[in-house]
Design a protein around this motif. Structure first.
Motif, PDB file in Angstrom:
ATOM      1  N   MET A 146       0.814  -1.209   0.000  1.00  0.00           N
ATOM      2  CA  MET A 146       0.000   0.000   0.000  1.00  0.00           C
ATOM      3  C   MET A 146       0.855   1.270   0.000  1.00  0.00           C
ATOM      4  SD  MET A 146      -3.115  -1.355   2.459  1.00  0.00           S
ATOM      5  CE  MET A 146      -3.780   0.267   2.834  1.00  0.00           C
ATOM      6  N   PRO A 147       1.881   1.371   0.833  1.00  0.00           N
ATOM      7  CA  PRO A 147       2.752   2.551   0.741  1.00  0.00           C
ATOM      8  C   PRO A 147       3.454   2.655  -0.610  1.00  0.00           C
ATOM      9  CG  PRO A 147       3.057   1.456   2.851  1.00  0.00           C
ATOM     10  CD  PRO A 147       2.223   0.541   2.003  1.00  0.00           C
ATOM     11  N   ARG A 148       3.942   1.524  -1.128  1.00  0.00           N
ATOM     12  CA  ARG A 148       4.646   1.543  -2.410  1.00  0.00           C
ATOM     13  C   ARG A 148       3.758   2.108  -3.524  1.00  0.00           C
ATOM     14  NH1 ARG A 148       8.668  -1.757  -4.752  1.00  0.00           N
ATOM     15  NH2 ARG A 148       8.472  -3.324  -3.102  1.00  0.00           N
ATOM     16  N   ALA A 149       2.486   1.691  -3.549  1.00  0.00           N
ATOM     17  CA  ALA A 149       1.573   2.165  -4.591  1.00  0.00           C
ATOM     18  C   ALA A 149       1.471   3.683  -4.570  1.00  0.00           C
ATOM     19  CB  ALA A 149       0.199   1.535  -4.401  1.00  0.00           C
ATOM     20  N   CYS A 150       1.433   4.270  -3.365  1.00  0.00           N
ATOM     21  CA  CYS A 150       1.326   5.732  -3.250  1.00  0.00           C
ATOM     22  C   CYS A 150       2.624   6.427  -3.643  1.00  0.00           C
ATOM     23  CB  CYS A 150       0.940   6.104  -1.815  1.00  0.00           C
ATOM     24  SG  CYS A 150      -0.710   5.567  -1.339  1.00  0.00           S
ATOM     25  N   ILE A 151       3.749   5.838  -3.256  1.00  0.00           N
ATOM     26  CA  ILE A 151       5.041   6.457  -3.570  1.00  0.00           C
ATOM     27  C   ILE A 151       5.327   6.367  -5.061  1.00  0.00           C
ATOM     28  CG2 ILE A 151       7.536   6.248  -3.218  1.00  0.00           C
ATOM     29  CD1 ILE A 151       6.826   5.289  -0.322  1.00  0.00           C
ATOM     30  N   GLU A 152       5.160   5.179  -5.628  1.00  0.00           N
ATOM     31  CA  GLU A 152       5.438   5.018  -7.055  1.00  0.00           C
ATOM     32  C   GLU A 152       4.406   5.764  -7.903  1.00  0.00           C
ATOM     33  OE1 GLU A 152       5.823   0.848  -7.844  1.00  0.00           O
ATOM     34  OE2 GLU A 152       7.815   0.752  -6.874  1.00  0.00           O
ATOM     35  N   GLY A 153       3.198   5.965  -7.356  1.00  0.00           N
ATOM     36  CA  GLY A 153       2.179   6.726  -8.064  1.00  0.00           C
ATOM     37  C   GLY A 153       2.296   8.221  -7.865  1.00  0.00           C
ATOM     38  N   LYS A 154       3.353   8.627  -7.123  1.00  0.00           N
ATOM     39  CA  LYS A 154       3.688  10.046  -6.911  1.00  0.00           C
ATOM     40  C   LYS A 154       2.563  10.830  -6.226  1.00  0.00           C
ATOM     41  CE  LYS A 154       6.797  10.036 -10.921  1.00  0.00           C
ATOM     42  NZ  LYS A 154       7.937   9.646 -10.077  1.00  0.00           N
ATOM     43  N   VAL A 155       1.951  10.209  -5.229  1.00  0.00           N
ATOM     44  CA  VAL A 155       0.915  10.927  -4.473  1.00  0.00           C
ATOM     45  C   VAL A 155       1.301  11.082  -3.002  1.00  0.00           C
ATOM     46  CG1 VAL A 155      -0.932  10.226  -6.037  1.00  0.00           C
ATOM     47  CG2 VAL A 155      -0.425   8.817  -4.031  1.00  0.00           C
ATOM     48  N   ALA A 156       2.580  10.836  -2.668  1.00  0.00           N
ATOM     49  CA  ALA A 156       3.026  10.937  -1.275  1.00  0.00           C
ATOM     50  C   ALA A 156       3.815  12.222  -1.059  1.00  0.00           C
ATOM     51  CB  ALA A 156       3.880   9.727  -0.902  1.00  0.00           C
ATOM     52  N   ASP A 157       3.300  13.121  -0.220  1.00  0.00           N
ATOM     53  CA  ASP A 157       4.044  14.335   0.129  1.00  0.00           C
ATOM     54  C   ASP A 157       5.165  14.025   1.122  1.00  0.00           C
ATOM     55  OD1 ASP A 157       2.491  16.214  -1.361  1.00  0.00           O
ATOM     56  OD2 ASP A 157       0.934  16.113   0.172  1.00  0.00           O
ATOM     57  N   VAL A 158       4.876  13.133   2.060  1.00  0.00           N
ATOM     58  CA  VAL A 158       5.821  12.813   3.135  1.00  0.00           C
ATOM     59  C   VAL A 158       5.976  11.306   3.227  1.00  0.00           C
ATOM     60  CG1 VAL A 158       6.375  13.136   5.573  1.00  0.00           C
ATOM     61  CG2 VAL A 158       4.948  14.810   4.405  1.00  0.00           C
ATOM     62  N   VAL A 159       7.219  10.822   3.320  1.00  0.00           N
ATOM     63  CA  VAL A 159       7.512   9.408   3.526  1.00  0.00           C
ATOM     64  C   VAL A 159       8.366   9.298   4.785  1.00  0.00           C
ATOM     65  CG1 VAL A 159       8.530   7.314   2.564  1.00  0.00           C
ATOM     66  CG2 VAL A 159       7.476   8.994   1.037  1.00  0.00           C
ATOM     67  N   LEU A 160       7.836   8.621   5.802  1.00  0.00           N
ATOM     68  CA  LEU A 160       8.521   8.587   7.091  1.00  0.00           C
ATOM     69  C   LEU A 160       8.506   7.191   7.706  1.00  0.00           C
ATOM     70  CD1 LEU A 160       7.181  11.818   8.878  1.00  0.00           C
ATOM     71  CD2 LEU A 160       9.442  11.476   7.890  1.00  0.00           C
ATOM     72  N   PRO A 161       9.487   6.894   8.574  1.00  0.00           N
ATOM     73  CA  PRO A 161       9.435   5.646   9.345  1.00  0.00           C
ATOM     74  C   PRO A 161       8.287   5.689  10.336  1.00  0.00           C
ATOM     75  CG  PRO A 161      11.280   7.003  10.073  1.00  0.00           C
ATOM     76  CD  PRO A 161      10.723   7.655   8.839  1.00  0.00           C
ATOM     77  N   LEU A 162       7.843   4.519  10.743  1.00  0.00           N
ATOM     78  CA  LEU A 162       6.653   4.398  11.580  1.00  0.00           C
ATOM     79  C   LEU A 162       6.726   5.234  12.848  1.00  0.00           C
ATOM     80  CD1 LEU A 162       3.928   2.981  12.066  1.00  0.00           C
ATOM     81  CD2 LEU A 162       5.199   1.122  13.174  1.00  0.00           C
ATOM     82  N   ASP A 163       7.876   5.239  13.512  1.00  0.00           N
ATOM     83  CA  ASP A 163       7.956   5.911  14.814  1.00  0.00           C
ATOM     84  C   ASP A 163       7.921   7.429  14.718  1.00  0.00           C
ATOM     85  OD1 ASP A 163      10.472   6.358  13.778  1.00  0.00           O
ATOM     86  OD2 ASP A 163      11.562   5.529  15.494  1.00  0.00           O
ATOM     87  N   GLN A 164       7.933   7.988  13.496  1.00  0.00           N
ATOM     88  CA  GLN A 164       7.849   9.441  13.333  1.00  0.00           C
ATOM     89  C   GLN A 164       6.475   9.911  12.846  1.00  0.00           C
ATOM     90  OE1 GLN A 164      11.092  11.245  11.102  1.00  0.00           O
ATOM     91  NE2 GLN A 164      12.518   9.631  11.739  1.00  0.00           N
ATOM     92  N   ILE A 165       5.634   8.977  12.423  1.00  0.00           N
ATOM     93  CA  ILE A 165       4.380   9.370  11.775  1.00  0.00           C
ATOM     94  C   ILE A 165       3.412  10.039  12.741  1.00  0.00           C
ATOM     95  CG2 ILE A 165       2.317   8.478  10.619  1.00  0.00           C
ATOM     96  CD1 ILE A 165       4.136   6.482   9.175  1.00  0.00           C
ATOM     97  N   GLY A 166       3.262   9.500  13.943  1.00  0.00           N
ATOM     98  CA  GLY A 166       2.347  10.114  14.908  1.00  0.00           C
ATOM     99  C   GLY A 166       2.741  11.537  15.255  1.00  0.00           C
ATOM    100  N   PHE A 167       4.045  11.767  15.467  1.00  0.00           N
ATOM    101  CA  PHE A 167       4.521  13.118  15.746  1.00  0.00           C
ATOM    102  C   PHE A 167       4.261  14.047  14.558  1.00  0.00           C
ATOM    103  CE2 PHE A 167       7.634  10.732  18.532  1.00  0.00           C
ATOM    104  CZ  PHE A 167       7.007  11.097  19.725  1.00  0.00           C
ATOM    105  N   GLU A 168       4.475  13.524  13.346  1.00  0.00           N
ATOM    106  CA  GLU A 168       4.268  14.335  12.149  1.00  0.00           C
ATOM    107  C   GLU A 168       2.796  14.709  11.970  1.00  0.00           C
ATOM    108  OE1 GLU A 168       6.477  16.200   9.056  1.00  0.00           O
ATOM    109  OE2 GLU A 168       7.073  15.096  10.825  1.00  0.00           O
ATOM    110  N   ILE A 169       1.897  13.767  12.276  1.00  0.00           N
ATOM    111  CA  ILE A 169       0.455  14.086  12.228  1.00  0.00           C
ATOM    112  C   ILE A 169       0.167  15.261  13.173  1.00  0.00           C
ATOM    113  CG2 ILE A 169      -1.842  13.238  12.837  1.00  0.00           C
ATOM    114  CD1 ILE A 169      -0.962  10.476  11.859  1.00  0.00           C
ATOM    115  N   GLY A 170       0.747  15.218  14.354  1.00  0.00           N
ATOM    116  CA  GLY A 170       0.560  16.299  15.309  1.00  0.00           C
ATOM    117  C   GLY A 170       1.064  17.633  14.782  1.00  0.00           C
ATOM    118  N   LYS A 171       2.209  17.615  14.093  1.00  0.00           N
ATOM    119  CA  LYS A 171       2.774  18.860  13.538  1.00  0.00           C
ATOM    120  C   LYS A 171       1.915  19.403  12.402  1.00  0.00           C
ATOM    121  CE  LYS A 171       7.633  17.564  14.213  1.00  0.00           C
ATOM    122  NZ  LYS A 171       8.870  17.264  13.471  1.00  0.00           N
ATOM    123  N   ILE A 172       1.587  18.524  11.460  1.00  0.00           N
ATOM    124  CA  ILE A 172       0.831  18.974  10.282  1.00  0.00           C
ATOM    125  C   ILE A 172      -0.563  19.473  10.685  1.00  0.00           C
ATOM    126  CG2 ILE A 172      -0.207  18.242   8.098  1.00  0.00           C
ATOM    127  CD1 ILE A 172       2.117  16.259   7.814  1.00  0.00           C
TER     128      ILE A 172
END
Length: 356
Positions: free
Chosen positions: A328-354
């Motif tokens: 599922m992540p690969r489909a979004c990255i290769e389809g060029k629809v991902a603004d941010v690509v992050l490791p799992l342990d950073q995603i929750g913090f990033e949601i909080g920032k955005i």
């Protein structure tokens, strides 16, 4: 679909039910790229055979005499990490045990509901074959202290590039590996997060309620299984119920949940559909949302993220190194629809920032 370095996927079956052992063996024996290397009737025998035979994959029953599936799983992971697929009953207690097993290192689970019904047998057969194929693609679980596997670097676009975009809602999609990944993400989102979060994760009907309760007990956010008419509101996470598709619709100044039988959306293979949830939330919010795709097989969520991207929303995707299954992540990255690509342990913090 199976490890390229060998001709067949070597499978060990562990189950105290002779009926289930025969059923699983019969199904997998007909798969051309699967070899049954052993059968065990309880957890003690399962551990012994796992260590001796070194299978590529183990199907593990949850409830067994002498040593249950979770106890056996923990011993195997401590001594010889192996891909393990739990075979779980479609009950609340079965769900709770399954989530404990996933926390202990199981790759995934397949619900068992095998009766005399040909339809039930067919559903179990299809699910088992699909889950075995998916699990075979997952990296071997790591023993504590092992170095993480190395993968090619991936571009990370920082949120400074789109801080001008308004975010009022968050939609998250996941599949294989998702139950553990989502808990990791939500546990890192701040308790005062001002926006509503909706999650679609591929789970059967009997599992989503217990899963939401489990998350609610482990995370600071308020988390519940969604029901028709629920309002998406700040500080709360709604888990789309299993067995149906979830849409979000605008009603006055609110966005509310509306569920539909699967027959209403026959184009969707996965239930509940991440694409349907993301697309409808995007339309209801006018694109003022963040879409997040976590680990999972296939490409569910890509069309929803593509739609969101076209409406000016923000998209965030889990990276390859931390994904149980990178589909599922690969489909979004290769389809060029991902603004941010992050490791799992950073995603929750990033949601909080955005979302701040």
């Amino acid at each position: 679909m199976y490890p390229a370095q060998q001709a067949k996927l070597r499978v060990l079956i562990v189950d105290d039910s002779s009926f289930m052992r025969m059923a699983i063996r019969g199904i997998l024996s007909r798969a051309p790229k699967v070899e049954i290397v052993g059968i065990a009737a309880d957890g003690v025998e399962g551990v012994e055979k796992a260590l001796a035979l070194k299978p590529d994959l183990i199907t593990m029953d949850v409830e067994m005499p002498r040593l249950d599936g979770i106890g056996a799983l923990k011993q195997i992971m401590a001594k010889q990490p192996t891909r393990v697929l739990m075979v779980s009953t479609l009950t609340c207690e079965g769900a709770k045990a399954t989530f404990e097993a996933l926390d202990a290192g199981a790759i995934d689970y397949v619900p068992k509901n095998v009766t005399d019904s040909k339809d039930a047998q067919s559903v179990f057969q299809q699910a088992l074959l699909a889950k075995v194929a998916e699990a075979s693609l997952a990296p071997l679980p790591m023993r504590a202290g092992m170095a993480p596997r190395i993968v090619r670097p991936q571009q990370v676009v920082r949120p400074s590039h789109f801080t001008h975009r308004k975010i009022s809602y968050v939609g998250i999609g996941a599949s294989t590996g998702g139950p553990v990944a989502l808990q990791e993400v939500l546990s890192r989102v701040p308790v005062n997060f001002p926006h509503g979060i909706v999650v679609a994760i591929h789970m059967p009907k009997a599992f989503t309620g217990p899963y939401a309760d489990r998350l609610n007990a482990k995370c600071s956010l308020s988390i519940k299984e969604a029901k028709d008419g629920d309002i998406v509101k700040g500080g709360q996470v709604l888990i789309a119920p299993g067995g149906v598709h979830t849409s979000l619709v605008k009603q006055g100044s609110n966005i509310v949940v509306k569920t539909f039988p699967t027959s209403e959306f026959p184009q969707y293979i996965y239930i509940p559909s991440v694409d349907q949830m993301l697309t409808s939330l995007c339309d209801a919010s006018g694109g003022a949302m963040l879409g997040v795709i976590l680990t999972g097989m296939g490409n569910d969520g890509f069309k929803g993220m593509q739609h969101l991207k076209g409406k000016g929303g923000v998209t965030l995707v889990q990276n390859e190194a931390t994904s149980t299954i990178y589909g599922m992540p690969r489909a979004c990255i290769e389809g060029k629809v991902a603004d941010v690509v992050l490791p799992l342990d950073q995603i929750g913090f990033e949601i909080g920032k955005i979302g701040s």
